[in-house]
Every structure is written in structure tokens, then in C-alpha cells.
Enzyme design. Structure first.
Site, PDB file in Angstrom:
ATOM      1  N   ASP A   8      43.388  46.825  28.012  1.00  0.00           N
ATOM      2  CA  ASP A   8      43.897  46.806  29.373  1.00  0.00           C
ATOM      3  C   ASP A   8      45.151  45.911  29.349  1.00  0.00           C
ATOM      4  OD1 ASP A   8      43.773  46.946  32.306  1.00  0.00           O
ATOM      5  OD2 ASP A   8      43.225  44.826  32.164  1.00  0.00           O
ATOM      6  N   ASP A  10      47.124  44.203  32.462  1.00  0.00           N
ATOM      7  CA  ASP A  10      47.145  43.103  33.422  1.00  0.00           C
ATOM      8  C   ASP A  10      45.849  42.276  33.313  1.00  0.00           C
ATOM      9  OD1 ASP A  10      48.004  41.929  36.057  1.00  0.00           O
ATOM     10  OD2 ASP A  10      46.239  42.991  36.767  1.00  0.00           O
ATOM     11  N   GLY A  46      42.447  46.123  38.194  1.00  0.00           N
ATOM     12  CA  GLY A  46      42.195  47.378  37.494  1.00  0.00           C
ATOM     13  C   GLY A  46      42.283  48.629  38.345  1.00  0.00           C
ATOM     14  N   VAL A  47      42.270  48.482  39.667  1.00  0.00           N
ATOM     15  CA  VAL A  47      42.311  49.680  40.511  1.00  0.00           C
ATOM     16  C   VAL A  47      43.758  50.015  40.881  1.00  0.00           C
ATOM     17  CG1 VAL A  47      39.967  49.288  41.365  1.00  0.00           C
ATOM     18  CG2 VAL A  47      41.913  48.508  42.738  1.00  0.00           C
ATOM     19  N   ARG A  49      47.354  51.134  42.758  1.00  0.00           N
ATOM     20  CA  ARG A  49      48.169  50.465  43.782  1.00  0.00           C
ATOM     21  C   ARG A  49      47.658  50.799  45.188  1.00  0.00           C
ATOM     22  NH1 ARG A  49      54.252  51.835  42.943  1.00  0.00           N
ATOM     23  NH2 ARG A  49      53.673  51.154  40.858  1.00  0.00           N
ATOM     24  N   SER A 116      48.512  50.404  35.637  1.00  0.00           N
ATOM     25  CA  SER A 116      49.835  50.079  36.176  1.00  0.00           C
ATOM     26  C   SER A 116      50.924  51.069  35.795  1.00  0.00           C
ATOM     27  CB  SER A 116      50.252  48.682  35.717  1.00  0.00           C
ATOM     28  OG  SER A 116      51.552  48.403  36.205  1.00  0.00           O
ATOM     29  N   LYS A 117      51.667  51.485  36.818  1.00  0.00           N
ATOM     30  CA  LYS A 117      52.826  52.356  36.587  1.00  0.00           C
ATOM     31  C   LYS A 117      54.002  51.543  36.064  1.00  0.00           C
ATOM     32  CE  LYS A 117      51.502  55.926  39.808  1.00  0.00           C
ATOM     33  NZ  LYS A 117      51.481  56.442  41.132  1.00  0.00           N
ATOM     34  N   ASN A 118      53.885  50.232  36.056  1.00  0.00           N
ATOM     35  CA  ASN A 118      54.941  49.366  35.531  1.00  0.00           C
ATOM     36  C   ASN A 118      54.697  48.993  34.070  1.00  0.00           C
ATOM     37  OD1 ASN A 118      56.593  48.935  37.985  1.00  0.00           O
ATOM     38  ND2 ASN A 118      54.677  48.123  38.792  1.00  0.00           N
ATOM     39  N   ASP A 170      39.389  43.263  31.823  1.00  0.00           N
ATOM     40  CA  ASP A 170      39.109  42.095  32.673  1.00  0.00           C
ATOM     41  C   ASP A 170      38.649  42.517  34.064  1.00  0.00           C
ATOM     42  OD1 ASP A 170      41.582  43.064  33.647  1.00  0.00           O
ATOM     43  OD2 ASP A 170      41.987  41.108  34.557  1.00  0.00           O
TER      44      ASP A 170
HETATM   45  P1  B16 Z   1      51.005  48.975  39.620  1.00  0.00           P
HETATM   46  P2  B16 Z   1      45.517  46.979  34.646  1.00  0.00           P
HETATM   47  C1  B16 Z   1      46.272  47.190  37.202  1.00  0.00           C
HETATM   48  O1  B16 Z   1      46.589  46.896  35.867  1.00  0.00           O
HETATM   49  C2  B16 Z   1      46.121  45.929  38.019  1.00  0.00           C
HETATM   50  O2  B16 Z   1      45.038  45.154  37.533  1.00  0.00           O
HETATM   51  C3  B16 Z   1      45.861  46.298  39.454  1.00  0.00           C
HETATM   52  O3  B16 Z   1      45.721  45.138  40.240  1.00  0.00           O
HETATM   53  C4  B16 Z   1      47.035  47.144  39.958  1.00  0.00           C
HETATM   54  O4  B16 Z   1      46.803  47.560  41.295  1.00  0.00           O
HETATM   55  C5  B16 Z   1      47.183  48.376  39.047  1.00  0.00           C
HETATM   56  O5  B16 Z   1      47.366  47.960  37.708  1.00  0.00           O
HETATM   57  C6  B16 Z   1      48.356  49.234  39.444  1.00  0.00           C
HETATM   58  O6  B16 Z   1      49.547  48.536  39.141  1.00  0.00           O
HETATM   59  O7  B16 Z   1      51.078  48.734  41.080  1.00  0.00           O
HETATM   60  O8  B16 Z   1      51.919  48.083  38.804  1.00  0.00           O
HETATM   61  O9  B16 Z   1      51.166  50.430  39.261  1.00  0.00           O
HETATM   62  O10 B16 Z   1      44.578  45.844  34.865  1.00  0.00           O
HETATM   63  O11 B16 Z   1      44.860  48.346  34.691  1.00  0.00           O
HETATM   64  O12 B16 Z   1      46.397  46.789  33.440  1.00  0.00           O
HETATM   65 MG    MG Z   2      43.292  44.298  34.100  1.00  0.00          MG
END
Ligand code: B16
Ligand code: MG
Length: 216
Positions: A8, A10, A46-47, A49, A116-118, A170
Site C-alpha cells: 500500500d 499512503d 485506504g478508501v 476520495r 490514490s490517483k496521485n 495500514d
Molecule cells: P487520492 P492508500 C489512499 O491511499 C488513502 O489512504 C486514502 O485516504 C485516500 O482517500 C485514497 O488513497 C485516495 O487518494 O485522493 O490521492 O486519489 O492508502 O490506498 O495508498
Molecule cells: Mg494506506
């Protein structure tokens, strides 16, 4: 037999969880929502946006149309991306570079599985971009964790069967997703007490032993 580790992003590879929290808190304040706490933020781990936005909007009686929700999510993302400007490899969590080097030298494939899309931007800025055999993220998926899609795509990209993959997560949603995908699940950090995980570790240091335990 373990042939791949899917990380994972984030909260496992990098500390961006704190930046997500700050951006959501600012959005909440702009909506006059007070008392958006770390406990609320824990449910955003983990969920997607949009699912994360719902956690914020639960705290107000105001109703928003789908279009307004998209605008709010975009606003939060703009604040989050702005805060990523100064991101560099100091945001990489302790032990990550060493653990990845250990896996690669042991012939174990490595991948990222993030909602995350980032993800591409974050990997680039933290010098992690060339450290993985494949990246699967919110840009590849239709469904978000706890659906296993993001991890199944990662396994497919590296050509390893799900039963030979370990996911390190996490978040509770991520542990559930790994198990639903037929993978081993290692819980770290905030998910440490998740009983659905095959094993919990307090730090990446103990992951070396974990991999050996899974019978590499
Ligand atoms: P984004 P992971 C997740 O990352 C974050 O934990 C979660 O809080 C966030 O909403 C999700 O990415 C979407 O991220 O807005 O940047 O597309 O833990 O799956 O790496
Ligand atoms: Mg995470």
C-alpha cells in the site's frame, strides 16, 4: 511460497496520510464543520476520495448534490496536491528502501497497490518510482478497497498468482481487500490490531522475519 510483495502507499511507504488529514480538515473548516478528528480520518484510510468525502459530510446536516460533491472532492485534492509540492524522499517511512532492496535481491517481485490517483506523482517525488516491478492504483481501478481489484491488477501486472502475494497495509479496508483477493495480509501501523490480517507488525524492520516466516 511467497513470490511478490504488494505495498500500500499512503501510510505504508510514505507519510502522506498526515497531508490527507490536513487537506480534509481544511475542507471541513471551509464547510463550517468543526471537530473533524483523527478518528474520523482513520476511517478515510485506504478508501477512495469520494468515500473519504462522505466521512467529512457525515458531520453536517447540509445536503450536497453529486455535482457539488465532485467539486468538494476536487477542492480537497487541489489542496492535497499543493501540499505534495515539497514532498521528497524524507517522506519515505523508515526501513522502506532497505526492505525493498532486500526483496529485490531475494528475487521477490515488488508492486504498489494504492487507492490514490496521485500515486505516480508521489512515487516520482519520493524517488520510489523505479523501485517496483508494477504499480496499480486508483487510476487503474473501477472499485475501491475493500474490493480486491487494485491488488488483483497488481498481481496480474507482475504475473504472480494471488496466493503467492503478500499485501502490506495500514487500513482495515486494505486488509479486507487483500483477504478477499486470496492474498496474505500483513497489517502495519494503524491497522496493527486488525484480526483479519495474517500477521501484524509494528515496523518494517520486523517484516524481514515475516517474509521468512511465510516460507520464502
Ligand atoms: P487520492 P492508500 C489512499 O491511499 C488513502 O489512504 C486514502 O485516504 C485516500 O482517500 C485514497 O488513497 C485516495 O487518494 O485522493 O490521492 O486519489 O492508502 O490506498 O495508498
Ligand atoms: Mg494506506
Amino acid at each position: 511460497m511467497i513470490k511478490a510483495v504488494i505495498f500500500d502507499l499512503d501510510g505504508v511507504l510514505v507519510t502522506t496520510d498526515e497531508l490527507h488529514f490536513k487537506a480534509w480538515k481544511r475542507l471541513a473548516e471551509e464547510l463550517d464543520i468543526t471537530g473533524f478528528t483523527k478518528d474520523d480520518n482513520a476511517r478515510q484510510r485506504g478508501v477512495s476520495r469520494m468515500a473519504s468525502l462522505e466521512v467529512v459530510l457525515e458531520k453536517t446536516d447540509r445536503k450536497f448534490s453529486d455535482e457539488e460533491k465532485l467539486t468538494l472532492a476536487e477542492k480537497k485534492n487541489d489542496m492535497y496536491v499543493k501540499s505534495l509540492e515539497s514532498l521528497d524522499k524524507s517522506a519515505v517511512l523508515d526501513g522502506v528502501f532497505d526492505f525493498i532492496a532486500y526483496l529485490r535481491s531475494s528475487g521477490i517481485k515488488t508492486a504498489v497497490g494504492s487507492a490514490s490517483k496521485n500515486t505516480p506523482l508521489i512515487l516520482e517525488k519520493t524517488d520510489l518510482a523505479d523501485k517496483f516491478d508494477a504499480v496499480s492504483c486508483g487510476l487503474d481501478t473501477q472499485k475501491s478497497k475493500p474490493d480486491p481489484e487494485v491488488f488483483l491488477i497488481a498481481a496480474q501486472k507482475i504475473g504472480i498468482a494471488p496466493s503467492e502475494c503478500v499485501v502490506i497495509e495500514d487500513s482495515d479496508a486494505g486488509i479486507e481487500a487483500a483477504k478477499a483477493g486470496g492474498m496474505y495480509a500483513v497489517a502495519v501501523g494503524e491497522a496493527e490490531n486488525n484480526s483479519k490480517a495474517d500477521i501484524s507488525v509494528s515496523s518494517l524492520g520486523s517484516l524481514y522475519r515475516t517474509i521468512e516466516m511465510f516460507g520464502r
